[in-house]
Design a protein around this motif. Structure first.
Motif, mmCIF file in Angstrom:
data_model
loop_
_atom_site.group_PDB
_atom_site.id
_atom_site.type_symbol
_atom_site.label_atom_id
_atom_site.label_comp_id
_atom_site.label_asym_id
_atom_site.label_seq_id
_atom_site.Cartn_x
_atom_site.Cartn_y
_atom_site.Cartn_z
ATOM 1 N N LEU A 198 -58.819 -23.613 -6.366
ATOM 2 C CA LEU A 198 -58.036 -22.553 -5.734
ATOM 3 C C LEU A 198 -56.927 -23.136 -4.865
ATOM 4 N N ALA A 199 -57.249 -24.184 -4.105
ATOM 5 C CA ALA A 199 -56.230 -24.833 -3.277
ATOM 6 C C ALA A 199 -55.128 -25.430 -4.143
ATOM 7 N N TRP A 200 -55.489 -26.008 -5.287
ATOM 8 C CA TRP A 200 -54.487 -26.536 -6.212
ATOM 9 C C TRP A 200 -53.560 -25.434 -6.715
ATOM 10 N N LEU A 201 -54.149 -24.345 -7.205
ATOM 11 C CA LEU A 201 -53.349 -23.269 -7.793
ATOM 12 C C LEU A 201 -52.436 -22.628 -6.759
ATOM 13 N N LEU A 202 -53.007 -22.286 -5.604
ATOM 14 C CA LEU A 202 -52.190 -21.688 -4.551
ATOM 15 C C LEU A 202 -51.101 -22.647 -4.090
ATOM 16 N N GLY A 203 -51.454 -23.922 -3.953
ATOM 17 C CA GLY A 203 -50.487 -24.902 -3.484
ATOM 18 C C GLY A 203 -49.339 -25.093 -4.449
ATOM 19 N N LEU A 204 -49.637 -25.201 -5.740
ATOM 20 C CA LEU A 204 -48.585 -25.438 -6.733
ATOM 21 C C LEU A 204 -47.626 -24.256 -6.816
ATOM 22 N N VAL A 205 -48.180 -23.043 -6.820
ATOM 23 C CA VAL A 205 -47.310 -21.867 -6.892
ATOM 24 C C VAL A 205 -46.515 -21.712 -5.593
ATOM 25 N N ALA A 206 -47.176 -21.929 -4.460
ATOM 26 C CA ALA A 206 -46.510 -21.735 -3.170
ATOM 27 C C ALA A 206 -45.377 -22.737 -2.970
ATOM 28 N N VAL A 207 -45.585 -24.010 -3.320
ATOM 29 C CA VAL A 207 -44.514 -24.991 -3.120
ATOM 30 C C VAL A 207 -43.337 -24.709 -4.058
ATOM 31 N N ALA A 208 -43.639 -24.195 -5.258
ATOM 32 C CA ALA A 208 -42.553 -23.842 -6.174
ATOM 33 C C ALA A 208 -41.719 -22.692 -5.605
ATOM 34 N N GLU A 209 -42.391 -21.710 -5.002
ATOM 35 C CA GLU A 209 -41.667 -20.593 -4.413
ATOM 36 C C GLU A 209 -40.927 -21.010 -3.140
ATOM 37 N N TYR A 210 -41.516 -21.919 -2.379
ATOM 38 C CA TYR A 210 -40.879 -22.365 -1.139
ATOM 39 C C TYR A 210 -39.643 -23.207 -1.417
ATOM 40 N N ALA A 211 -39.663 -24.029 -2.467
ATOM 41 C CA ALA A 211 -38.565 -24.954 -2.745
ATOM 42 C C ALA A 211 -37.261 -24.226 -3.040
ATOM 43 N N ARG A 212 -37.367 -23.022 -3.594
ATOM 44 C CA ARG A 212 -36.143 -22.295 -3.954
ATOM 45 C C ARG A 212 -35.357 -21.841 -2.732
ATOM 46 N N PRO A 213 -35.927 -21.037 -1.818
ATOM 47 C CA PRO A 213 -35.131 -20.645 -0.648
ATOM 48 C C PRO A 213 -34.822 -21.809 0.290
ATOM 49 N N ALA A 214 -35.650 -22.861 0.257
ATOM 50 C CA ALA A 214 -35.390 -24.032 1.098
ATOM 51 C C ALA A 214 -34.324 -24.945 0.510
ATOM 52 N N ARG A 215 -33.913 -24.665 -0.718
ATOM 53 C CA ARG A 215 -32.863 -25.439 -1.416
ATOM 54 C C ARG A 215 -33.202 -26.934 -1.481
ATOM 55 N N LEU A 216 -34.407 -27.210 -1.960
ATOM 56 C CA LEU A 216 -34.860 -28.591 -2.074
ATOM 57 C C LEU A 216 -34.561 -29.129 -3.466
ATOM 58 N N LEU A 255 -45.619 -10.358 -8.209
ATOM 59 C CA LEU A 255 -46.817 -9.617 -7.817
ATOM 60 C C LEU A 255 -46.473 -8.144 -7.635
ATOM 61 N N PRO A 256 -47.272 -7.234 -8.187
ATOM 62 C CA PRO A 256 -46.958 -5.806 -8.091
ATOM 63 C C PRO A 256 -46.864 -5.325 -6.647
ATOM 64 N N GLY A 257 -45.671 -4.851 -6.274
ATOM 65 C CA GLY A 257 -45.483 -4.284 -4.946
ATOM 66 C C GLY A 257 -45.548 -5.275 -3.809
ATOM 67 N N SER A 258 -45.564 -6.576 -4.108
ATOM 68 C CA SER A 258 -45.798 -7.556 -3.042
ATOM 69 C C SER A 258 -44.877 -8.761 -3.092
ATOM 70 N N GLY A 259 -43.849 -8.767 -3.920
ATOM 71 C CA GLY A 259 -42.982 -9.930 -4.003
ATOM 72 C C GLY A 259 -43.658 -11.064 -4.743
ATOM 73 N N GLY A 260 -43.711 -12.226 -4.096
ATOM 74 C CA GLY A 260 -44.340 -13.388 -4.711
ATOM 75 C C GLY A 260 -45.597 -13.807 -3.982
ATOM 76 N N LEU A 261 -46.119 -14.965 -4.378
ATOM 77 C CA LEU A 261 -47.359 -15.448 -3.760
ATOM 78 C C LEU A 261 -47.173 -15.713 -2.273
ATOM 79 N N LEU A 262 -46.036 -16.288 -1.886
ATOM 80 C CA LEU A 262 -45.819 -16.595 -0.479
ATOM 81 C C LEU A 262 -45.854 -15.348 0.388
ATOM 82 N N ASP A 263 -45.389 -14.226 -0.138
ATOM 83 C CA ASP A 263 -45.410 -12.994 0.638
ATOM 84 C C ASP A 263 -46.836 -12.559 0.954
#
Length: 297
Positions: A69-87, A272-280
């Motif tokens: 679970l930590a792997w899955l959440l981490g991989l998706v979350a870092v992918a979503e974070y990298a975009r607005p952070a412009r990494l 995610l339905p009605g919730s944006g992405g995983l980070l939200d």
């Protein structure tokens, strides 16, 4: 407060979560068509149901489930974070490696096999985070990229190690965050409408950006009751843990909003339905877990 065992928390949590999801799902399904928020409520309920089911199901598998679970959440979350952070690509690779490596390292420390998760690990994370920006020769944004990468490592992979080191307490915190999120949205919406009709709209948490105007003290109040209900259902309620999880949940949600608003986007992702992405949805958990570790370990 000491760390709770999953075997003690799971029998308490499963019937409560199943009952709440069943009752709320039936209530949402029976809403008449004239209710304006019916579609939004159904979408939100689906997201909360999936989040609670995945969390409970994964942590029921103990160390293996928590690590995956930590792997899955981490991989998706870092992918979503990298975009607005412009990494760049180098920073993304560092974040992905951190998401994959840190949970097993924390698990080994928790099982007293080795002790790698200390100041040495923090130093290595800092060095790894700044290296891509320094090697790129980016004089315009090098410092910003380095700082954002180190922050991303601490905010996402390090925080998610709480899933593997807190055992049953992690399950209690996760359920409390889901209950708090649902309570903040539903209760805040209801009280907001009543306040707008009978008196005045509830004041936002802060008039200054990047806090969205939809974040109100009414939502915090209802979210606090949801967090308390989740912790009590898991047999983990203490005032200290409740305050830590509530503070982490509120600040985590505001942090995600700040990052997205700074980048000029409404949500890092919208799958995610009605919730944006995983980070939200996971933003509150990403600060609630470190807060729980601070008062528990």
């Amino acid at each position: 407060m000491s760390v709770l065992y999953t075997s003690d928390v799971l029998p308490r949590v499963v019937p409560v979560v199943a009952g709440v999801l069943g009752a709320s799902g039936l209530a949402v399904a029976c809403l008449p068509a004239r209710v304006a928020m019916r579609r939004e409520l159904r979408r939100r309920w689906l997201t909360w149901a999936v989040a609670a089911s995945v969390l409970v199901g994964a942590l029921a598998l103990r160390e293996l489930g928590a690590t995956v679970l930590a792997w899955l959440l981490g991989l998706v979350a870092v992918a979503e974070y990298a975009r607005p952070a412009r990494l760049g690509r180098g920073e993304r690779v560092v974040l992905v490696l951190g998401a994959l490596v840190l949970p097993p390292l924390a698990l080994m420390e928790a099982e007293d096999l080795v002790h790698p998760f200390g100041l040495r690990t923090v130093a290595l994370l800092t060095a790894a985070g700044v290296l891509p920006a320094l090697l790129s020769g980016d004089a315009a944004r090098g410092g910003e990229r380095a700082a954002r990468t180190v922050f991303g490592l601490l905010w996402i992979p390090v925080a998610l190690t709480g899933l593997v080191v807190l055992e049953g307490t992690a399950l209690a915190v996760g359920v409390a965050v889901v209950f708090g999120d649902a309570g903040a949205w539903c209760g805040g919406l209801l009280l907001g409408r009543l306040g707008g009709t009978l008196a005045r709209p509830p004041a936002p948490l802060s008039p200054a950006p990047p806090v969205p105007p939809g974040k109100t003290w009414a939502g915090v109040l209802c979210g606090g009751m949801g967090v308390a209900a989740g912790l009590e259902a898991a047999g983990a309620f203490t005032v200290t843990l409740w305050a830590a999880v509530l503070a982490g949940s509120v600040l985590g949600g505001l942090l995600v909003s700040a990052i997205e608003r700074e980048a000029g986007v409404r949500a890092a992702r919208t799958w995610l339905p009605g919730s944006g992405g995983l980070l939200d949805r996971a933003g509150p958990l990403l600060l609630a877990l470190p807060a729980a570790m601070a008062v528990t370990l």
